[in-house]
Design a protein around this motif. Structure first.
Motif, PDB file in Angstrom:
ATOM      1  N   ASP A 272      33.209  25.137 -14.382  1.00 23.80           N
ATOM      2  CA  ASP A 272      33.535  24.547 -15.666  1.00 23.80           C
ATOM      3  C   ASP A 272      32.899  23.184 -15.889  1.00 23.80           C
ATOM      4  OD1 ASP A 272      35.002  23.204 -13.797  1.00 23.80           O
ATOM      5  OD2 ASP A 272      36.963  23.692 -14.635  1.00 23.80           O
ATOM      6  N   SER A 273      32.125  22.692 -14.922  1.00 28.41           N
ATOM      7  CA  SER A 273      31.402  21.429 -15.108  1.00 28.41           C
ATOM      8  C   SER A 273      30.301  21.347 -14.067  1.00 28.41           C
ATOM      9  CB  SER A 273      32.336  20.222 -14.970  1.00 28.41           C
ATOM     10  OG  SER A 273      32.545  19.893 -13.609  1.00 28.41           O
ATOM     11  N   THR A 274      29.333  20.484 -14.340  1.00 31.38           N
ATOM     12  CA  THR A 274      28.228  20.318 -13.396  1.00 31.38           C
ATOM     13  C   THR A 274      28.646  19.579 -12.137  1.00 31.38           C
ATOM     14  OG1 THR A 274      27.529  18.347 -14.627  1.00 31.38           O
ATOM     15  CG2 THR A 274      26.447  20.419 -15.180  1.00 31.38           C
ATOM     16  N   ASN A 275      29.874  19.101 -12.100  1.00 34.62           N
ATOM     17  CA  ASN A 275      30.381  18.507 -10.861  1.00 34.62           C
ATOM     18  C   ASN A 275      30.648  19.568  -9.800  1.00 34.62           C
ATOM     19  OD1 ASN A 275      31.318  15.919  -9.623  1.00 34.62           O
ATOM     20  ND2 ASN A 275      33.208  17.085  -9.383  1.00 34.62           N
ATOM     21  N   GLN A 276      30.615  20.844 -10.179  1.00 37.41           N
ATOM     22  CA  GLN A 276      30.828  21.932  -9.241  1.00 37.41           C
ATOM     23  C   GLN A 276      29.518  22.243  -8.515  1.00 37.41           C
ATOM     24  OE1 GLN A 276      32.339  23.732  -7.251  1.00 37.41           O
ATOM     25  NE2 GLN A 276      33.065  25.680  -8.109  1.00 37.41           N
ATOM     26  N   HIS A 277      29.388  21.746  -7.284  1.00 35.74           N
ATOM     27  CA  HIS A 277      28.265  22.121  -6.414  1.00 35.74           C
ATOM     28  C   HIS A 277      28.741  23.348  -5.637  1.00 35.74           C
ATOM     29  CE1 HIS A 277      26.474  17.756  -6.359  1.00 35.74           C
ATOM     30  NE2 HIS A 277      26.704  18.208  -7.581  1.00 35.74           N
ATOM     31  N   LEU A 278      28.459  24.522  -6.166  1.00 31.43           N
ATOM     32  CA  LEU A 278      29.194  25.734  -5.797  1.00 31.43           C
ATOM     33  C   LEU A 278      29.122  26.053  -4.306  1.00 31.43           C
ATOM     34  CD1 LEU A 278      30.963  27.952  -6.860  1.00 31.43           C
ATOM     35  CD2 LEU A 278      28.935  29.244  -7.505  1.00 31.43           C
ATOM     36  N   LEU A 279      27.922  26.074  -3.745  1.00 30.31           N
ATOM     37  CA  LEU A 279      27.818  26.417  -2.329  1.00 30.31           C
ATOM     38  C   LEU A 279      28.516  25.371  -1.473  1.00 30.31           C
ATOM     39  CD1 LEU A 279      26.808  28.195  -0.062  1.00 30.31           C
ATOM     40  CD2 LEU A 279      24.622  26.965  -0.129  1.00 30.31           C
ATOM     41  N   TYR A 280      28.364  24.092  -1.829  1.00 29.28           N
ATOM     42  CA  TYR A 280      29.051  23.071  -1.041  1.00 29.28           C
ATOM     43  C   TYR A 280      30.562  23.234  -1.136  1.00 29.28           C
ATOM     44  CZ  TYR A 280      30.278  18.934   1.435  1.00 29.28           C
ATOM     45  OH  TYR A 280      30.816  18.104   2.392  1.00 29.28           O
TER      46      TYR A 280
END
Length: 553
Positions: free
Chosen positions: A129-137
């Motif tokens: 829901d935001s670019t703060n989500q660094h998914l793999l990390y």
């Protein structure tokens, strides 16, 4: 047909095709989202994309080995590296990144923990829901916390391991085109670098992006200069797809590699040697789509929807970026005011020497940086120096190359030995600054404790834009949030003091200008709790009740 599907290498692709064919998107979405009877349509759509891409990559796994050559035993044996020494380097990197690891989470780390890492895994991998989500990390941090319990240390542990691994990756990359000692010296400089240690203790995806850039670029250079075997093609595709999953800006690295391939295509032999790199680039993109597919509609919305909050205009200015980058470098380099300008000059000499030595390698190192600058400028994004950390390995290696090239021109006889001595001395000096990197990035825990020690009964405590989430959602303080001067005036009383906690003044001035002006006019700074992240010092403001004059007869 039966002969076509007889190799052991076909087993995994066939499993992918079968799994994709049998996968039920709606049921899987409900299961991942904790049994929701009506899961979000965007999640279901993403899983339909996942289903199709899974089948597509299974088919690719069956076809590509028939189109690309397989390596000979001699080719497999080429490029051996000293694994024992690399392991020692990595272990040393981990050891130097453990002190202070559990202290002082900063805002972005806390937001990652509260909004993503604390979620069940199924919710985590279907939320963007935001670019703060660094998914793999976020996934790696979730695993770390499940194994070791929730703490700042476990939240940051993946960054430590990825950062330490990037030291070995830098050595391997350097060996592709430089004398081995230059790659080792560059890795030693990063080993004790304030900035590398700082990012290795930052629970975000930046060290993963650095590692992916180094390893992916090494493999891509091999694709250009060796027969593009299926193993090389899939290795590159997987590494770069995981890098994009870590942070979507890794696409600039893939784009830079594509530009170099187009530049070199006429020099490559016809057939698989010419089109193997293209296959690797295409697969990296399709694998990235596969990995992101469960959240792809959300990702598109997050990247294209304008931010409703006012944006600090300073963060978009090239002048601010240059000043901030230089100040950041000066803070993390011994005698930085003197060394940084000299280092920049040596870096330019390194670029010139590298270009003369190997233009393809130089382009592979520089084009991603240029691409990142262009992307941020065109997108109107904030020009934060941390977006360029993925190129830290290249920058240090060019600095080492520039040191030897400069000394070779000035002192042809003593240049190599003197250069090695100077660089080892620089590493030893840099190591003295490591305690700065181990200090808290921000210290919301200390801020909350300071308030508890200094407030009196009846005093009012308020939080603002960048102190609200850490102090209320993370630390559980039930303090009201104020975003405007009028809201703060309502909280003030004549009989008690009012305390207000702020951080990142540039952003506060953009999102709450009336509040910032009111604090500057009426309040005093009771204390400032420092942090190593730029602008992250937490200021505790106070407005004390007026002193009443005694009554006179």
């Amino acid at each position: 047909m039966t002969r076509f599907l007889t190799s052991r290498r076909d087993i995994l692709p066939m499993v992918l095709v079968g799994a994709g064919a049998l996968l039920p998107p709606a049921a899987l979405a409900s299961w991942l989202r904790g049994g929701e009877s009506l899961p979000s349509p965007t999640v279901v759509l993403g899983l339909w994309l996942f289903k199709g891409l899974l089948i597509l990559h299974g088919v690719a796994g069956l076809v590509l080995p028939r189109l690309l050559p397989h390596p000979s035993a001699r080719e497999e044996a080429e490029g051996a590296v000293p694994w024992r020494w690399l392991l020692a380097l990595v272990l040393g990197g981990v050891a130097l990144r453990l002190p202070g690891l559990g202290a002082g989470l900063w805002y972005d780390e806390i937001q990652t923990l509260v909004q993503y890492v604390r979620q069940p895994m199924g919710m985590l991998v279907t939320t963007f829901d935001s670019t703060n989500q660094h998914l793999l990390y976020s996934v790696l941090a979730r695993i770390s916390i499940l194994v070791g319990g929730e703490s700042a240390t476990t939240l940051r542990l993946p960054a430590v391991l990825l950062g330490a691994a990037s030291l070995a990756a830098l050595v391997v990359w350097g060996r592709r085109w430089l004398p081995p000692r230059e790659g080792w010296l560059a890795a030693i400089l990063l080993l004790v670098s304030y900035h590398h240690v700082w990012f290795s203790q930052n629970a975000r995806g930046y060290t993963g992006l650095l590692l992916g850039t180094l390893v992916g670029t090494t493999v891509f250079l091999d694709l250009l200069r060796r027969p593009p075997t299926p193993r090389l093609v899939w290795t590159y595709a997987l590494i770069m797809a995981l890098s994009v999953l870590t942070h979507v800006t890794a696409l600039v690295v893939v784009a830079a590699h594509a530009a170099v391939w187009l530049w070199q295509i006429r020099t490559l032999e016809r057939g698989s040697h010419r089109w193997g790199p293209f296959a690797a680039l295409a697969l990296s993109g399709s694998l990235a789509l596969l990995f992101y597919s469960p959240v792809l509609p959300q990702l598109v919305a997050a990247l294209t929807t304008p931010n409703p909050d006012p944006v600090a205009p300073q963060w978009k200015e090239a002048g601010w970026f240059v000043r901030e980058a230089i100040e950041t470098l000066v803070r993390g380099v011994p005698a930085g005011v003197l060394v940084v300008p000299v280092g920049l000059g040596i870096g330019v000499a390194g670029v010139v020497s590298s270009w003369r030595h190997d233009r393809v390698v130089t382009a592979l190192m520089l084009l991603p940086m240029v691409g990142m600058a262009a992307l941020l400028t065109v997108a109107g994004h904030n020009l934060w120096p941390r977006f360029f950390f993925f190129g830290a390995g290249f920058a240090v290696l060019l600095g080492v190359r520039g040191t030897f090239a400069t000394l070779a021109a000035l002192l042809p006889g003593a240049g190599p030995r003197l250069g090695q001595t100077l660089l080892v001395g620089a590493a030893l000096a840099s190591a003295t600054l490591l305690p700065r990197a181990w200090a808290p990035k921000q210290d919301y825990v200390r801020a909350a404790a300071w308030i508890a020690e200094n407030r009196a009964a009846g005093d009012v405590v308020a939080v603002t834009d960048m102190t609200w989430l850490p102090l209320t959602q993370w630390l559980g303080r039930e303090w009201p949030r104020v975003d405007e001067a009028d809201a703060l005036r309502i909280l003030e009383t004549d009989s008690a003091a009012t305390w207000v906690l702020t951080a990142f003044p540039i952003r506060l001035a953009a999102v709450a200008p009336s509040l910032g002006a009111y604090l500057a006019d009426r309040y005093t700074a009771a204390t400032v709790i420092p942090g190593t992240v730029g602008g992250g010092a937490i200021t505790i403001h106070v407005l004390r009740p007026p002193t009443r004059e005694p009554a006179h007869d």
